[in-house]
Design an enzyme around this catalytic site. Structure first.
Site, PDB file in Angstrom:
ATOM      1  CB  CYS A  41      -0.947   0.016   1.187  1.00  0.00           C
ATOM      2  SG  CYS A  41      -2.165   1.356   1.074  1.00  0.00           S
ATOM      3  CG  LEU A  42       2.510   4.822  -3.060  1.00  0.00           C
ATOM      4  CD1 LEU A  42       3.355   4.650  -4.312  1.00  0.00           C
ATOM      5  CD2 LEU A  42       1.553   6.006  -3.253  1.00  0.00           C
ATOM      6  CE1 TYR A  92      -4.405   5.485  -3.192  1.00  0.00           C
ATOM      7  CE2 TYR A  92      -2.811   7.127  -3.913  1.00  0.00           C
ATOM      8  CZ  TYR A  92      -3.120   5.828  -3.573  1.00  0.00           C
ATOM      9  OH  TYR A  92      -2.141   4.874  -3.608  1.00  0.00           O
ATOM     10  CG  ASN A 117      -8.687  -1.019  -0.662  1.00  0.00           C
ATOM     11  OD1 ASN A 117      -7.903  -0.355  -1.321  1.00  0.00           O
ATOM     12  ND2 ASN A 117      -8.374  -2.202  -0.180  1.00  0.00           N
ATOM     13  CB  CYS A 129      -3.099   3.214  -6.092  1.00  0.00           C
ATOM     14  SG  CYS A 129      -4.102   2.070  -5.135  1.00  0.00           S
ATOM     15  CB  VAL A 130       0.085  -1.713  -5.407  1.00  0.00           C
ATOM     16  CG1 VAL A 130       1.498  -1.217  -5.589  1.00  0.00           C
ATOM     17  CG2 VAL A 130      -0.327  -1.640  -3.946  1.00  0.00           C
ATOM     18  CD  GLN A 131      -7.037  -3.021  -4.093  1.00  0.00           C
ATOM     19  OE1 GLN A 131      -6.097  -3.800  -4.066  1.00  0.00           O
ATOM     20  NE2 GLN A 131      -8.238  -3.376  -3.687  1.00  0.00           N
TER      21      GLN A 131
END
EC number: 5.2.1.1
Length: 234
Positions: free
Chosen positions: A64-65, A121, A151, A182-184
């Protein structure tokens, strides 16, 4: 990260048939991407590092960045050092790569001084990311927030969507583009397309994490269609 990193590493099979990867996850809880939930989530990271080191993994990735970047400038160094020590104390030492630190290091590796970024975000969190990147000596020329607070909804985005969203980002005068900070947020399938279209190096938090993982493992830092950072030039 749980989807994009396996996708990238397993795609190396044709080039590097001797490699064999396994993937292990321990989850920090977080539902809404807010500063308070991110701080609570980060407190779980020591537990996760301990659990994963039980599996004697060769490298850990903190996925999570914004959790790291919302904890204060330069926090990735403190986090990586502390979590590595957890693995040492458990008798199974392993390097820890944070996506926050990996993105910054990836941009430095490519020599990027000015970047434009896309994030899922809310705007206040994106500003924390901008401030963090700039504190590491990289100017952020433009940042576009998709403002997705949930998320899971971030993770359900179409991986080709960033190729459209990037059209809203001012990339003029940028040395590189961060297609997903964002890695998500899925983005891998858009990266090479956007890099070819813009004529600029394009990376993501996940791609930067893979680069640092391969470096830590002593493996060639190369993945097909993953943009300049993993092209083999660096």
């Amino acid at each position: 990260m749980e989807t994009e990193i396996p996708l990238m590493l397993l795609s190396r099979a044709a080039q590097f048939p001797e490699e064999r990867f396994t993937f292990h996850s321990s989850r920090m809880r977080m539902k809404k991407v807010t500063k308070d939930e991110l701080a609570a989530m980060d407190k779980d990271s020591d537990r996760c590092a301990l659990e994963l080191s039980d599996a004697q993994v060769d490298v850990l990735g903190y996925a999570c960045l914004v959790a790291i970047m919302s904890m204060g400038k330069g926090y990735h160094r403190e986090s990586e050092k502390r979590l590595h020590q957890v693995t040492v104390d458990n008798g199974n030492p392993a390097p820890v790569i944070s996506s926050a630190g990996a993105l910054v290091e990836g941009l430095h590796t490519m020599g990027a001084k000015k970047v434009s970024i896309l994030t899922p975000y809310m705007k206040p969190l994106t500003q924390l990311v901008v401030d963090y990147i700039e504190s590491e000596g990289i100017e952020v020329l433009d940042a576009v927030s998709l403002e997705i607070p949930d998320n899971l909804e971030v993770g359900r985005q179409n991986p080709l969507a960033p190729a459209e969203h990037i059209k809203r980002v001012n990339t003029a005068n940028a040395d590189a583009v961060v297609l997903s900070a964002c890695v998500q947020m899925p983005s891998f399938q858009s990266v090479q397309q956007v890099e070819n279209s813009l004529g600029l190096p394009v990376t993501t938090a996940a791609i930067s994490t893979v680069y640092q993982m391969l470096k830590a493992l002593g493996l060639e830092r190369k993945v097909e269609n993953a943009g300049s950072l993993l092209s083999g030039r660096f």
